[in-house]
Each structure stands twice: as C-alpha cells, then as structure tokens.
Enzyme design. Sequence first.
Site, PDB file in Angstrom:
ATOM      1  N   LYS A  84      -5.917   5.985  20.394  1.00 13.61           N
ATOM      2  CA  LYS A  84      -4.901   4.972  20.067  1.00 13.61           C
ATOM      3  C   LYS A  84      -3.564   5.691  20.281  1.00 13.61           C
ATOM      4  O   LYS A  84      -3.139   6.521  19.459  1.00 13.61           O
ATOM      5  CB  LYS A  84      -5.041   4.523  18.598  1.00 13.61           C
ATOM      6  CG  LYS A  84      -4.047   3.450  18.169  1.00 13.61           C
ATOM      7  CD  LYS A  84      -2.759   4.043  17.673  1.00 13.61           C
ATOM      8  CE  LYS A  84      -1.724   3.026  17.246  1.00 13.61           C
ATOM      9  NZ  LYS A  84      -0.881   2.550  18.368  1.00 13.61           N
ATOM     10  N   HIS A  85      -2.934   5.386  21.394  1.00 15.21           N
ATOM     11  CA  HIS A  85      -1.666   6.052  21.710  1.00 15.21           C
ATOM     12  C   HIS A  85      -0.514   5.268  21.076  1.00 15.21           C
ATOM     13  O   HIS A  85      -0.689   4.132  20.628  1.00 15.21           O
ATOM     14  CB  HIS A  85      -1.503   6.137  23.242  1.00 15.21           C
ATOM     15  CG  HIS A  85      -0.853   7.409  23.694  1.00 15.21           C
ATOM     16  ND1 HIS A  85       0.125   8.039  22.961  1.00 15.21           N
ATOM     17  CD2 HIS A  85      -1.035   8.187  24.796  1.00 15.21           C
ATOM     18  CE1 HIS A  85       0.506   9.148  23.590  1.00 15.21           C
ATOM     19  NE2 HIS A  85      -0.193   9.272  24.706  1.00 15.21           N
TER      20      HIS A  85
ATOM     21  N   SER B  87       2.648   2.927  20.683  1.00 20.81           N
ATOM     22  CA  SER B  87       2.782   1.609  21.318  1.00 20.81           C
ATOM     23  C   SER B  87       3.824   1.569  22.433  1.00 20.81           C
ATOM     24  O   SER B  87       3.854   0.610  23.209  1.00 20.81           O
ATOM     25  CB  SER B  87       3.137   0.546  20.274  1.00 20.81           C
ATOM     26  OG  SER B  87       2.037   0.356  19.434  1.00 20.81           O
TER      27      SER B  87
ATOM     28  N   GLY C 118       1.829  12.806  14.357  1.00 21.04           N
ATOM     29  CA  GLY C 118       2.907  11.841  14.165  1.00 21.04           C
ATOM     30  C   GLY C 118       3.628  12.085  12.859  1.00 21.04           C
ATOM     31  O   GLY C 118       3.732  13.230  12.401  1.00 21.04           O
ATOM     32  N   SER C 119       4.081  10.999  12.253  1.00 25.32           N
ATOM     33  CA  SER C 119       4.903  11.116  11.046  1.00 25.32           C
ATOM     34  C   SER C 119       4.040  11.332   9.798  1.00 25.32           C
ATOM     35  O   SER C 119       2.836  11.060   9.804  1.00 25.32           O
ATOM     36  CB  SER C 119       5.719   9.835  10.881  1.00 25.32           C
ATOM     37  OG  SER C 119       4.831   8.742  10.756  1.00 25.32           O
TER      38      SER C 119
ATOM     39  N   GLU D 219      -1.405  16.587  12.381  1.00 27.96           N
ATOM     40  CA  GLU D 219      -0.291  17.372  12.954  1.00 27.96           C
ATOM     41  C   GLU D 219       0.965  16.548  12.741  1.00 27.96           C
ATOM     42  O   GLU D 219       1.207  15.598  13.480  1.00 27.96           O
ATOM     43  CB  GLU D 219      -0.508  17.589  14.460  1.00 27.96           C
ATOM     44  CG  GLU D 219      -1.751  18.351  14.832  1.00 27.96           C
ATOM     45  CD  GLU D 219      -1.597  19.854  14.607  1.00 27.96           C
ATOM     46  OE1 GLU D 219      -0.544  20.279  14.077  1.00 27.96           O
ATOM     47  OE2 GLU D 219      -2.530  20.583  14.951  1.00 27.96           O
ATOM     48  N   LEU D 220       1.760  16.901  11.739  1.00 24.94           N
ATOM     49  CA  LEU D 220       2.871  16.022  11.371  1.00 24.94           C
ATOM     50  C   LEU D 220       4.220  16.659  11.710  1.00 24.94           C
ATOM     51  O   LEU D 220       4.304  17.474  12.608  1.00 24.94           O
ATOM     52  CB  LEU D 220       2.726  15.632   9.893  1.00 24.94           C
ATOM     53  CG  LEU D 220       1.315  15.101   9.529  1.00 24.94           C
ATOM     54  CD1 LEU D 220       1.208  14.765   8.068  1.00 24.94           C
ATOM     55  CD2 LEU D 220       0.916  13.903  10.388  1.00 24.94           C
TER      56      LEU D 220
ATOM     57  N   CYS E  79       8.191  18.208  17.594  1.00 24.95           N
ATOM     58  CA  CYS E  79       7.870  18.601  16.214  1.00 24.95           C
ATOM     59  C   CYS E  79       8.239  20.058  15.969  1.00 24.95           C
ATOM     60  O   CYS E  79       8.681  20.418  14.897  1.00 24.95           O
ATOM     61  CB  CYS E  79       6.392  18.365  15.944  1.00 24.95           C
ATOM     62  SG  CYS E  79       5.336  19.192  17.136  1.00 24.95           S
TER      63      CYS E  79
ATOM     64  N   GLU F 154      13.478  15.746   8.583  1.00 21.55           N
ATOM     65  CA  GLU F 154      13.365  16.201   9.972  1.00 21.55           C
ATOM     66  C   GLU F 154      14.433  15.467  10.803  1.00 21.55           C
ATOM     67  O   GLU F 154      14.562  14.250  10.720  1.00 21.55           O
ATOM     68  CB  GLU F 154      11.965  15.835  10.468  1.00 21.55           C
ATOM     69  CG  GLU F 154      11.742  16.170  11.919  1.00 21.55           C
ATOM     70  CD  GLU F 154      10.333  15.794  12.405  1.00 21.55           C
ATOM     71  OE1 GLU F 154       9.755  14.820  11.899  1.00 21.55           O
ATOM     72  OE2 GLU F 154       9.832  16.485  13.301  1.00 21.55           O
TER      73      GLU F 154
END
Length: 463
Positions: free
Chosen positions: A154-155, A157, A206-207, A228-229, A262, A368
């Site tokens: 699921k990439h 959007s 992602g977040s 992996e945030l 990141c 961030e």
Amino acid sequence: MGIASINPTTGEKLQVFAALSQEAIASSLALAQQTFAEYRQTSFEQRSQWLQAAAAVLEQNQDSFGRLMTLEMGKPLKSAIAEVKKSAWVCRYYAENAAAFLADEPAATDASQSYVRYLPLGIVLAVMPWNFPFWQVFRFAAPALMAGNVGLLKHASNVPQCALAIESVFKQAGLPAGAFQTLLIGADQVEAVVRDHRVKAATLTGSEAAGSSLAATAGAEIKKTVLELGGSDPFIVLPSADIDAAVETAVTARMLNNGQSCIAAKRFILHQAIADQFEAKLVEKFRALKVGDPLEAGTDLGPLATPAILHDIDQQVQACLQAGAQALVGGDLADLQAQLPEALQKGHFYPATVIAQIPAGTPAAEEEFFGPVALVFRVDSLAAAIELANATPLGLGASAWTQDQSERDRLINDLEAGAVFINSLVKSDPRLPFGGTKRSGYGRELGRHGIQEFVNIKTVWVQ
Ligand code: NAP
C-alpha cells in the site's frame, strides 16, 4: 484528494485512480495466499535469479522510473535516477546474501542434533511513504521475497504510478504474479487488510500517527510489525572537526530530497568555538542553492511533495520566528514566490532556510521539520551537545564531527539513535541495519537483521 498523481512542480493533475473495491482487495489477498503456498517452496537459487532480474529491469529503465518519481513527488531527477540504481543494488545484495543470512544455525545442546531454521511467514503488508518511492519499497521487498514471503504494497496516495511501476518490475523479472502486488487503496482501507487472517505481518514507513495506528491494529491481531518513523536527527560539530567538509556535508544532509528525508540532518548543534564560522559558511551555501524545476539538470532544490507539507513547514518556521528566532537566510515564502517563473507559480516551493537563536518552547525542540530548513543551536561542551541532541522524542540517526577519539566513543555510546555516523552524513546502506529508537520506531531493515524480521525463527530438536 484520493489516489492521484499531481505534479508538485506545476500543480498539474497527471492521473487519478479509483481506490480498489473490497472485492478487488479480496481477490489480491486470495492470489497472494495461493502464490505463497508454492513460492515458499522455491529455492534460494531460484529467488535469487528473480531478484537479479528485477535489478536488471530497474537499471534498464532507470531514466524513465527516475522521471516518474520526479513528476509525482518533485525530487531532482539526478537523485531519482540514483534511487533507482540503489534499489537495484538492494535486490542484488539480498540475491547474493540471503541464503547465507538464512542458513540453518546449528546449536550445541544435549539433542542428537539441534539447530535454528528460518522460514517465511506468508503475506507481509508494506505501507510506504512517497519520499523515496522506489527505495523504501525495494528495501522491504528484496529481503521479504528472498526469505520466501509474498508482499502486498500500500503505497502513499500521491505516488500511484510509482506503485504500479514497482509491481511491473517484479512481473517483468518473472516472479509469480501473486508474489508482489500493489494495492491502490487509501489509508482508511489498511486496517481491514491488517486484520485479514492471511496477512501475517506488516511494516510501515511514515509518520508516528500512521505507525501507531497500524501497530495498534496489528497488536490487537497479534501480528508482528516493523515501524520506520520520523527523525529529528542532530548534526553535531565540535572544535576539532574539519569545518569545510562538515559544512559541505551539512548542505547535502539537509537538502537531500528537497529536505524531505527521515534521516536528514535537521538540528545543527554547533560548539561555540566554531559556530560563527560554520554558520556563515552554511548560510552562504544555502543562499547559492538553485530552486527550480527538478527535471532541469542545474536544480538543487525542487518543490515539496504536497501543499500540506508546504503549509506545515511554513507554519513551523513562522512559529519559531514569532517566538524570537532569526532567519539567517530564507524563511520568506512570499519573497521566493515573487522570484519564481510563471510556470512554477503553482508549485510547492519553499526557500532554503537557516534559523538560529531559537528560543525554548518553539516547535524546533519537539517536532520534525520536513523541508529545506536547518535549525541551528549553540552549545559550550560535548556534554551539552549530547544532552540537546537527545532532547527530542525521536531517535533515528545522528551525525557527529570530531577528530577526537574519546569524544567519538562518548557520542557513539550516549546518542539516543538507531545509527551514529562520525564525520559523515547519516545514510542507509544495504549492508548495514537501518532503524530507529524512541518514537522513531522499532525493528530493522537492511543487512542481516533486516531479512530476519519477517521469518519464523524455528527451533529444531532431533533426538
Ligand atoms: P504518512 O502520512 O504517515 O504516510 C505514510 C504511509 O502511511 C502512506 O502510505 C499513507 O497512506 C499511510 N497512512 C497514513 N495514515 C495511515 C493510517 N492511519 N493507517 C495506515 N496507513 C496510513 O507519512 P508521510 O507524512 O507521507 O511521510 C513522511 C514521514 O515518514 C516523515 O515523518 C518521515 O520522517 C517518515 N519517514 C521515515 C523513514 C524511516 O525509514 N524511518 C523513511 C522515510 C520517511 P496515504 O498516503 O494514503 O495517506
């Protein structure tokens, strides 16, 4: 906005996709499960041939895939092509090393024979971000496929064409159709996929909000996750550092991917003794960066990927400035827009910015900054540098510059981060594990540790 390719350089809508229906998702899951039953029986040799072929497909199409990335998310074309090559590298790396990483491990016990065997889990779902649209996916897919798992992607959007192109790479490489499938679905459709009994594990890059949500669902279903945030990586410069090399690297480390990485250096923590010198050189280099169309060869800084990211970074900078911080260069969106040519007026450009004299209590301490903004702080000792570096909820990477061995040892031991790079920028490398501590996530990708995340570590005892 739905699932859509929108060129961030011009604002032009390139293509819009309908999200998959429940039925379409169900048939992808059925195909993945059916494929896994056979795929898990294939040899490392066979999988290795497929991954080598995938690497070749990537390299043969590096220009068109690079261009696709640039059109969908705005990174300079040169970095996009480099990303395709790095994706080929990770395919080859696991093609060559997976069998050794997952070989049976004998253990001396009182059994006639005892050992550990690594076996695949089944369907692994990968929820991925847009900032490295190819690299993030391949660094998941190469080890997962070599381990005998099958993948569902699921990439993000805003990069649907990249998502479909990646699926096609594996098809062209000859892998069975169900071994790697792209699901064009929105974030709201992820939970049902995670809950499906055939999906055995999930990874998300992602977040924090997305990671926490996915892991909560997976936790309720007792399924393993890797997260992996975000990162707010420090870049510490001490008096013995080679200042010119540090400044040169600082620009790359902050500006890679238009500042949306990141592991970008985000907080520059400078020792008082070299702070004036470093700051002046950094400002000069930021001022010289060319903002413009990322398809053009001379461009250093392209647009941010979405209007929301542009809005967020501008808000964060304005909050710092209103609290009394100083912009040494940049920080003025209207000023940049006035200079942009007409064709780029609808793009999401933000100026290269250095912010200094940041008071406590501004977003710079906690959040961030996902854009081309360097936050500069000054300290008067190594201890103060480490304390400030660790004063964030995040702990992804850290870069520190010093020629002093005892300072290096302290930095390596005391920085709260998944990686410490001395006299270098933080980067990912297929040969080394990659991941975070604290709210930057858990688990590791890449290296031997990465391929061992999504396997059943089976104990075997023969009497
Ligand atoms: P994001 O909004 O969290 O999106 C990442 C992915 O998660 C997208 O596919 C997104 O789908 C999906 N998603 C969002 N909310 C979700 C939910 N509630 N449940 C399930 N899936 C959900 O992240 P982003 O802002 O685009 O990406 C930037 C962040 O990623 C930064 O914080 C950056 O530091 C981090 N990052 C970390 C690493 C690392 O290796 N540690 C690498 C790259 C980026 P939609 O697009 O459909 O919303």
